[in-house]
Write a protein that holds these residues in place. Sequence first.
Motif, short mmCIF file in Angstrom:
data_model
loop_
_atom_site.label_atom_id
_atom_site.label_comp_id
_atom_site.label_asym_id
_atom_site.label_seq_id
_atom_site.Cartn_x
_atom_site.Cartn_y
_atom_site.Cartn_z
N ALA A 107 -0.53 -2.50 -1.72
CA ALA A 107 -0.72 -2.60 -0.27
C ALA A 107 -1.14 -4.02 0.12
O ALA A 107 -0.67 -4.55 1.13
N ARG A 108 -1.97 -4.64 -0.70
CA ARG A 108 -2.39 -6.02 -0.41
C ARG A 108 -1.21 -6.97 -0.55
O ARG A 108 -1.04 -7.89 0.26
N ASP A 127 1.04 -6.63 2.41
CA ASP A 127 0.45 -7.24 3.61
C ASP A 127 0.57 -8.76 3.59
O ASP A 127 0.77 -9.40 4.62
N LEU A 128 0.49 -9.34 2.39
CA LEU A 128 0.54 -10.79 2.26
C LEU A 128 1.96 -11.36 2.37
O LEU A 128 2.13 -12.49 2.81
N MET A 132 3.23 -7.08 9.57
CA MET A 132 3.88 -8.38 9.55
C MET A 132 5.36 -8.19 9.85
O MET A 132 6.01 -7.32 9.28
N ALA A 170 7.58 -3.28 3.30
CA ALA A 170 7.84 -4.59 2.70
C ALA A 170 9.26 -4.66 2.17
O ALA A 170 9.68 -3.79 1.41
N LEU A 193 5.72 0.96 2.51
CA LEU A 193 4.75 0.16 3.27
C LEU A 193 5.42 -0.81 4.22
O LEU A 193 4.74 -1.57 4.92
#
Length: 360
Positions: A66-67, A70-71, A1, A95, A93
């Motif tokens: 990780a989720r 990703d969100l 993202m 973010a 990751l």
Amino acid sequence: MEHGFPLPPGAVIGILGGGQLGRMLALAAARLGFDVAILTPETDAPASRVARQTLVGAYDDPDALARLADLSDVITYEFENVPAAAVERLKALGAPVAPSGLALAVAQDRVAEKTFLNEAGVRTVAFATVDSEDEALEAARLIGVPALMKTRREGYDGKGQAWVEHAADAGAVFAGLGGVPCILEAPADFTRELSIIAARGRDGALAVYPLGENHHEGGVLRRTVAPAPAAAALVDQAERIAAQILGRLDYVGVIGIELFELADGRLLANEIAPRVHNTGHWTQDGCEVCQFEQHIRAVAGWPLGPTAAHARVEMVNLLGAEAEAWLKLAGEAETRLHLYGKREALPGRKMGHVNRLSPL
């Protein structure tokens, strides 16, 4: 993202923590058009019921992190006992996390915190590190008694601390706190406890709220009165302290800074909280832009909002069964009621707060 700031409405704010602060952050984010994803170890957490999505898992669960990464377009946290390693994992990751892991690490360790404050040019009480009963005795000799011994990590609302009244008892007090790493602090001969809520944006802009005067009972914040009566010189001193701390941390978001006012007019920093803060709840009804919206604006890269007070506010925490008076409180014209949606009113548990307004 892809992560680009400022984030547009419709972007997702991730929040580590599902308690009342996460709930009020989520409500503020929703008003600005953002969606919110919560990571919390609790099912049915207060924040979950006002968020778009909840991930239930431990803060150090690699899959859950990780989720969330990703969100989310940016991730923040509602309390400072989130493992600093979780923030590093999220950064690895890709973010963006705000406030930074440095702010979290400093606030999680009372020795690191006071060392940081002193290095930033901010005065604190004298302190000493205590890692053994012998060190406790030596620290009490150096600092003097009475002195306050606290665990270096994870104490809150008066927990994890005890007074050393006699130097000879310092080792026993250390053992009574579990023999874990501690700090011994000299008492502050203060006239009142104050706090300042401040924010720093991604562009380095600062926004500082009026001072609040705080009253504790049994180590728990009972009420905050704001804006606190204060001479201009005292306000300037508090604002300088906030600017020094925020700049040194390269901070993004809202921070709460607890202060002691001494009889000679000097301010000592007691502790910092790298998040929205209980002593800033008065801003919800007393300021043009409250601390929760301000935090969302900052982490999303938006311009910071005005912090001027338009009313005098007495914020009172509702503990345990006190929240059951919601109907009476809702009927008071000068009172604004904020309930946290917690299912069980345990004794001493923060169930909500009220802001009682009066003209400036």
